[in-house]
Design a protein around this motif. Structure first.
Motif, PDB file in Angstrom:
ATOM      1  N   MET A 251       0.836  -1.198   0.000  1.00 54.32           N
ATOM      2  CA  MET A 251       0.000   0.000   0.000  1.00 54.32           C
ATOM      3  C   MET A 251       0.873   1.251   0.000  1.00 54.32           C
ATOM      4  O   MET A 251       0.551   2.247  -0.651  1.00 54.32           O
ATOM      5  CB  MET A 251      -0.919  -0.003   1.211  1.00 54.32           C
ATOM      6  CG  MET A 251      -2.029  -1.036   1.164  1.00 54.32           C
ATOM      7  SD  MET A 251      -3.025  -1.031   2.675  1.00 54.32           S
ATOM      8  CE  MET A 251      -3.847   0.566   2.540  1.00 54.32           C
ATOM      9  N   ARG A 252       1.968   1.215   0.731  1.00 58.18           N
ATOM     10  CA  ARG A 252       2.889   2.343   0.737  1.00 58.18           C
ATOM     11  C   ARG A 252       3.534   2.536  -0.636  1.00 58.18           C
ATOM     12  O   ARG A 252       3.726   3.652  -1.114  1.00 58.18           O
ATOM     13  CB  ARG A 252       3.979   2.118   1.788  1.00 58.18           C
ATOM     14  CG  ARG A 252       4.915   3.314   1.983  1.00 58.18           C
ATOM     15  CD  ARG A 252       6.062   2.947   2.912  1.00 58.18           C
ATOM     16  NE  ARG A 252       5.598   2.594   4.236  1.00 58.18           N
ATOM     17  CZ  ARG A 252       5.379   3.478   5.216  1.00 58.18           C
ATOM     18  NH1 ARG A 252       5.590   4.756   5.005  1.00 58.18           N
ATOM     19  NH2 ARG A 252       4.966   3.060   6.400  1.00 58.18           N
ATOM     20  N   ALA A 253       3.871   1.412  -1.297  1.00 50.01           N
ATOM     21  CA  ALA A 253       4.555   1.483  -2.584  1.00 50.01           C
ATOM     22  C   ALA A 253       3.618   1.873  -3.721  1.00 50.01           C
ATOM     23  O   ALA A 253       4.001   2.642  -4.615  1.00 50.01           O
ATOM     24  CB  ALA A 253       5.210   0.139  -2.888  1.00 50.01           C
ATOM     25  N   ALA A 254       2.386   1.353  -3.722  1.00 51.42           N
ATOM     26  CA  ALA A 254       1.460   1.586  -4.838  1.00 51.42           C
ATOM     27  C   ALA A 254       0.020   1.549  -4.317  1.00 51.42           C
ATOM     28  O   ALA A 254      -0.692   0.562  -4.504  1.00 51.42           O
ATOM     29  CB  ALA A 254       1.665   0.541  -5.928  1.00 51.42           C
ATOM     30  N   PRO A 255      -0.427   2.613  -3.646  1.00 51.95           N
ATOM     31  CA  PRO A 255      -1.744   2.595  -2.992  1.00 51.95           C
ATOM     32  C   PRO A 255      -2.921   2.415  -3.947  1.00 51.95           C
ATOM     33  O   PRO A 255      -3.978   1.944  -3.518  1.00 51.95           O
ATOM     34  CB  PRO A 255      -1.795   3.955  -2.283  1.00 51.95           C
ATOM     35  CG  PRO A 255      -0.773   4.808  -2.967  1.00 51.95           C
ATOM     36  CD  PRO A 255       0.301   3.883  -3.426  1.00 51.95           C
ATOM     37  N   ARG A 256      -2.762   2.773  -5.214  1.00 50.74           N
ATOM     38  CA  ARG A 256      -3.872   2.606  -6.155  1.00 50.74           C
ATOM     39  C   ARG A 256      -3.971   1.178  -6.677  1.00 50.74           C
ATOM     40  O   ARG A 256      -4.965   0.814  -7.292  1.00 50.74           O
ATOM     41  CB  ARG A 256      -3.713   3.573  -7.331  1.00 50.74           C
ATOM     42  CG  ARG A 256      -3.839   5.043  -6.923  1.00 50.74           C
ATOM     43  CD  ARG A 256      -3.781   5.952  -8.133  1.00 50.74           C
ATOM     44  NE  ARG A 256      -3.916   7.358  -7.767  1.00 50.74           N
ATOM     45  CZ  ARG A 256      -3.917   8.370  -8.613  1.00 50.74           C
ATOM     46  NH1 ARG A 256      -3.769   8.130  -9.917  1.00 50.74           N
ATOM     47  NH2 ARG A 256      -4.038   9.611  -8.187  1.00 50.74           N
ATOM     48  N   GLU A 257      -2.924   0.405  -6.466  1.00 52.60           N
ATOM     49  CA  GLU A 257      -2.903  -0.961  -6.982  1.00 52.60           C
ATOM     50  C   GLU A 257      -3.145  -2.008  -5.903  1.00 52.60           C
ATOM     51  O   GLU A 257      -3.587  -3.112  -6.206  1.00 52.60           O
ATOM     52  CB  GLU A 257      -1.547  -1.241  -7.647  1.00 52.60           C
ATOM     53  CG  GLU A 257      -1.271  -0.378  -8.862  1.00 52.60           C
ATOM     54  CD  GLU A 257       0.047  -0.710  -9.526  1.00 52.60           C
ATOM     55  OE1 GLU A 257       0.666  -1.735  -9.148  1.00 52.60           O
ATOM     56  OE2 GLU A 257       0.466   0.039 -10.421  1.00 52.60           O
ATOM     57  N   TYR A 258      -2.848  -1.676  -4.650  1.00 52.29           N
ATOM     58  CA  TYR A 258      -2.923  -2.662  -3.576  1.00 52.29           C
ATOM     59  C   TYR A 258      -3.753  -2.113  -2.427  1.00 52.29           C
ATOM     60  O   TYR A 258      -3.383  -1.122  -1.787  1.00 52.29           O
ATOM     61  CB  TYR A 258      -1.513  -3.020  -3.074  1.00 52.29           C
ATOM     62  CG  TYR A 258      -0.658  -3.659  -4.137  1.00 52.29           C
ATOM     63  CD1 TYR A 258      -0.694  -5.035  -4.338  1.00 52.29           C
ATOM     64  CD2 TYR A 258       0.169  -2.888  -4.955  1.00 52.29           C
ATOM     65  CE1 TYR A 258       0.086  -5.626  -5.323  1.00 52.29           C
ATOM     66  CE2 TYR A 258       0.947  -3.477  -5.939  1.00 52.29           C
ATOM     67  CZ  TYR A 258       0.898  -4.840  -6.116  1.00 52.29           C
ATOM     68  OH  TYR A 258       1.658  -5.428  -7.097  1.00 52.29           O
ATOM     69  N   GLY A 259      -4.889  -2.767  -2.156  1.00 56.53           N
ATOM     70  CA  GLY A 259      -5.726  -2.365  -1.045  1.00 56.53           C
ATOM     71  C   GLY A 259      -5.378  -3.124   0.221  1.00 56.53           C
ATOM     72  O   GLY A 259      -4.604  -4.083   0.191  1.00 56.53           O
ATOM     73  N   PHE A 260      -5.980  -2.714   1.311  1.00 54.47           N
ATOM     74  CA  PHE A 260      -5.683  -3.374   2.588  1.00 54.47           C
ATOM     75  C   PHE A 260      -6.198  -4.811   2.608  1.00 54.47           C
ATOM     76  O   PHE A 260      -5.540  -5.708   3.122  1.00 54.47           O
ATOM     77  CB  PHE A 260      -6.298  -2.593   3.750  1.00 54.47           C
ATOM     78  CG  PHE A 260      -6.074  -3.247   5.084  1.00 54.47           C
ATOM     79  CD1 PHE A 260      -4.851  -3.135   5.732  1.00 54.47           C
ATOM     80  CD2 PHE A 260      -7.070  -4.002   5.685  1.00 54.47           C
ATOM     81  CE1 PHE A 260      -4.620  -3.761   6.949  1.00 54.47           C
ATOM     82  CE2 PHE A 260      -6.854  -4.627   6.907  1.00 54.47           C
ATOM     83  CZ  PHE A 260      -5.633  -4.502   7.545  1.00 54.47           C
TER      84      PHE A 260
END
Length: 312
Positions: A251-260
């Motif tokens: 999420m830190r690296a790619a918040p639009r690609e990886y959700g919680f």
């Protein structure tokens, strides 16, 4: 991104087990091994050694298991490199004895477990789970471990504990991939407390009845079978109980690609990979991806009323 089959990996990228084990012994040093042998603990430190007292469980699948060779040579473990063969090639530098896991945060009983004490915390059982990578490939793996809730119950979370954060080892000397900035180290993952308490959520210490190999997350890792594989943190050193959702590594690296949540969902595509189908390692044709990776009957109730496209 090109996803290679294990059969496409050149032999030069794969360390034979006997060489890997010898290199690992050398890296750990003879003094460590002699001391461990005096305590009767050294054999458990070696990948390829059978785990004693493993009992079968009801968590089985009527599906072919992915061969041990593929499970242990086709991995994502960026701490040892970004190539699929890198973990098997480079993970011999990881020292798994001594090892401790700290239980911290909003708990009544904070504690630090030595890995050998952790192995005795609850009966070990074999569970055969599907594993689905967000990249569109999958495996079927017989893990050995015990339910994470065994630790949670002993930790006695307070009323403020809503989430569980998992922190992995941060040591570039042992994990050469951490010398790059592909991610913000250490690797951090998280679950909602009810997800962590679910009977399917496993703290794994082995696979195929043997001690967990370094490249698969030794000596202890998380396995959450209804979520994409990156949610299952490897080489864990800290489990923290917190009030707010942890900011995970991806999420830190790619918040639009990886959700919680990152539940396996064939109707919500990643920006780079369709999730509608998957390629089971060892098979040529793709198969349909199952909602929650086929564990919907057990876990769908955890997300009742949630928009799983919004909360992906």
């Amino acid at each position: 991104m090109l996803i290679r089959s294990p059969t496409d990996i050149p032999p030069s990228e794969i360390t034979p087990p006997e060489i890997y084990r010898e290199r690992r012994r050398f890296m750990q040093g003879m003094g460590v091994l002699v001391a461990g042998a005096a305590l009767g603990a050294a054999p458990e430190a070696e990948a390829g050694v059978k785990l004693a007292g493993v009992r079968p469980s009801a968590y089985r699948l009527d599906e072919a298991k992915t061969p041990y060779k593929d499970v242990t040579t086709y991995n994502n473990f960026y701490e040892f490199g970004t190539g699929k063969g890198d973990p098997a090639q480079n993970a011999g530098s990881l020292i798994t004895r001594p090892w401790t896991v700290a239980i911290e945060g909003e708990v009544g009983n904070p504690k630090t477990y030595d890995i050998d004490a952790l192995l005795k915390l609850a009966p070990l059982e074999e569970r055969v789970y599907r594993m689905r990578c967000v990249e569109g490939w999958s495996m079927v793996i017989p893990w050995v471990g015990f339910p994470l809730r065994e630790i949670i119950r002993r930790a006695a979370p307070t009323g403020n504990a809503k989430y569980v954060e998992f922190v992995t080892l941060n040591d570039p000397r042992q994990m050469p991939g951490q010398r790059s900035r592909v991610l913000d180290w250490p690797y951090v993952e998280g679950l909602r407390l009810d997800e962590a308490m679910h009977p399917l959520t496993l703290l794994a210490v082995g696979l195929y009845g043997e001690v967990l190999p370094n490249q698969n997350g030794a000596p202890v890792r998380l396995v959450v079978p209804w979520k994409y594989g990156f949610k299952s943190a490897k080489s864990i050193v800290k489990i923290r109980f917190v009030e707010k959702p942890p900011l995970t590594a991806w999420m830190r690296a790619a918040p639009r690609e990886y959700g919680f949540y990152s539940n396996v969902n064939p109707r919500v595509d990643h920006s780079r990979w369709s999730q509608a189908k998957e390629r089971r390692i060892g098979e040529f044709r793709k198969r349909d991806t199952l909602m929650f990776n086929g564990y919907g009957d057990q876990v769908a109730s955890l997300y009742r009323g949630m928009d799983l496209k919004k909360f992906f």
